[in-house]
Design a protein around this motif. Structure first.
Motif, PDB file in Angstrom:
ATOM      1  N   HIS A 170       0.797  -1.144   0.117  1.00 53.05           N
ATOM      2  CA  HIS A 170      -0.067  -0.008   0.125  1.00 53.05           C
ATOM      3  C   HIS A 170       0.890   1.092  -0.082  1.00 53.05           C
ATOM      4  O   HIS A 170       1.784   1.401   0.858  1.00 53.05           O
ATOM      5  CB  HIS A 170      -0.883   0.066   1.237  1.00 53.05           C
ATOM      6  CG  HIS A 170      -2.176   0.906   1.078  1.00 53.05           C
ATOM      7  ND1 HIS A 170      -1.854   2.239   0.821  1.00 53.05           N
ATOM      8  CD2 HIS A 170      -3.401   0.650   1.098  1.00 53.05           C
ATOM      9  CE1 HIS A 170      -3.255   2.751   1.024  1.00 53.05           C
ATOM     10  NE2 HIS A 170      -4.234   1.800   0.792  1.00 53.05           N
ATOM     11  N   CYS A 194      -1.157   1.074  -5.879  1.00 50.60           N
ATOM     12  CA  CYS A 194      -0.631  -0.082  -5.102  1.00 50.60           C
ATOM     13  C   CYS A 194      -0.780  -1.451  -5.797  1.00 50.60           C
ATOM     14  O   CYS A 194      -1.010  -1.485  -6.870  1.00 50.60           O
ATOM     15  CB  CYS A 194      -1.802  -0.292  -3.803  1.00 50.60           C
ATOM     16  SG  CYS A 194      -2.097   0.900  -2.751  1.00 50.60           S
ATOM     17  N   MET A 207       5.701   0.896   5.277  1.00 47.97           N
ATOM     18  CA  MET A 207       4.303   1.095   5.546  1.00 47.97           C
ATOM     19  C   MET A 207       3.958   1.539   6.806  1.00 47.97           C
ATOM     20  O   MET A 207       3.078   2.435   7.104  1.00 47.97           O
ATOM     21  CB  MET A 207       3.460  -0.019   5.091  1.00 47.97           C
ATOM     22  CG  MET A 207       3.552  -0.286   3.387  1.00 47.97           C
ATOM     23  SD  MET A 207       2.577  -1.360   2.654  1.00 47.97           S
ATOM     24  CE  MET A 207       3.789  -2.979   2.896  1.00 47.97           C
TER      25      MET A 207
END
Length: 243
Positions: A170, A194, A207
């Motif tokens: 992501h 993504c 992340m």
């Protein structure tokens, strides 16, 4: 799982279980028209700093229409146009197909409804429609109202682990892209740019670091009114990286 239709200068992709009564190419094209939405939909509101996201109710469904806009210098020059040969030219279709794959894996993401590419010369405009997730709020809103509990931090981390385990990278994991509903369930949204890949520990740490920065940023911009302490994040991180 998906199908494509073409109408004039536009190509659409929809899910096989597309439930709305807008099946033909011409009907699909109307569904992406703000003029049509303003005339026929209920509960219309716009979000996003540039108004690129419309939330509305139509044919018994609560939906989100988002247009993909360019950022930075290119955004000033091109606004919503993507060169047809560029790597990022098909952002709506890419996100739509990824959502279909994530739904098939049982992950808590929005239901994809349809995506559209509109051709103009050598350029494309991109749009996507997804279903709204009911009775939820993003974490930026929640921590303005109250502290997240230890169980909630752990639940968020455990949910992120499910995405990590299948290789979801992501690119913008932040508190506005994580939703908490009134049952305590966690959802992740906004999968623009993504992808599924072989994640390593560095990818996961990056992340989570981005997510932590977004918590801390919310505290700063609210003059410490947001309910968050960095020590709380340890529970989330431990659950996200478990095993």
């Amino acid at each position: 799982m998906t199908k494509q239709v073409v109408f004039k200068n536009a190509t659409f992709i929809t899910a096989d279980d597309f439930a709305l009564p807008y099946k033909s190419a011409a009907e699909l094209n109307r569904l992406f028209s703000l003029a049509f939405i303003k005339e026929n939909a209920d509960n219309l509101e716009f979000k996003g700093g540039r108004g690129q996201t419309a939330l509305f109710s139509l044919s018994g469904e609560n939906l989100v229409l988002r247009q993909y806009l360019r950022g930075g210098l290119w955004g000033k020059l091109m606004h919503d146009k993507f060169f047809i040969g560029a790597q990022d030219a098909h952002r709506a279709f890419d996100e739509f197909i990824l959502l279909v794959k994530l739904k098939a894996k049982g992950l808590p993401v929005p239901d994809p409804v349809a995506a559209k590419e509109e051709k103009e010369g050598l350029f494309l405009r991109n749009y996507i429609i997804i279903k709204q997730i009911k009775n939820c709020a993003d974490l930026s809103y929640v921590i303005k109202e109250r502290h997240l509990s230890a169980d909630e931090f752990t639940k968020i981390g455990s949910t992120l682990k499910r995405f990590f385990d299948v290789g979801v990278l992501h690119t913008d994991l932040n508190i506005r892209n994580i939703l908490l509903d009134n049952k305590g369930d966690v959802y992740v949204i906004d999968f623009d740019k993504c992808k599924l890949t072989d994640l390593n520990r560095q990818d996961k740490d990056a992340m989570l670091a981005r997510l932590l920065r977004s918590f801390n940023k919310e505290v700063r911009i609210t003059d410490n009114a947001a309910h968050f302490k960095e020590s709380d994040f340890a529970l989330l991180k431990e659950a996200a990286l478990a095993g």
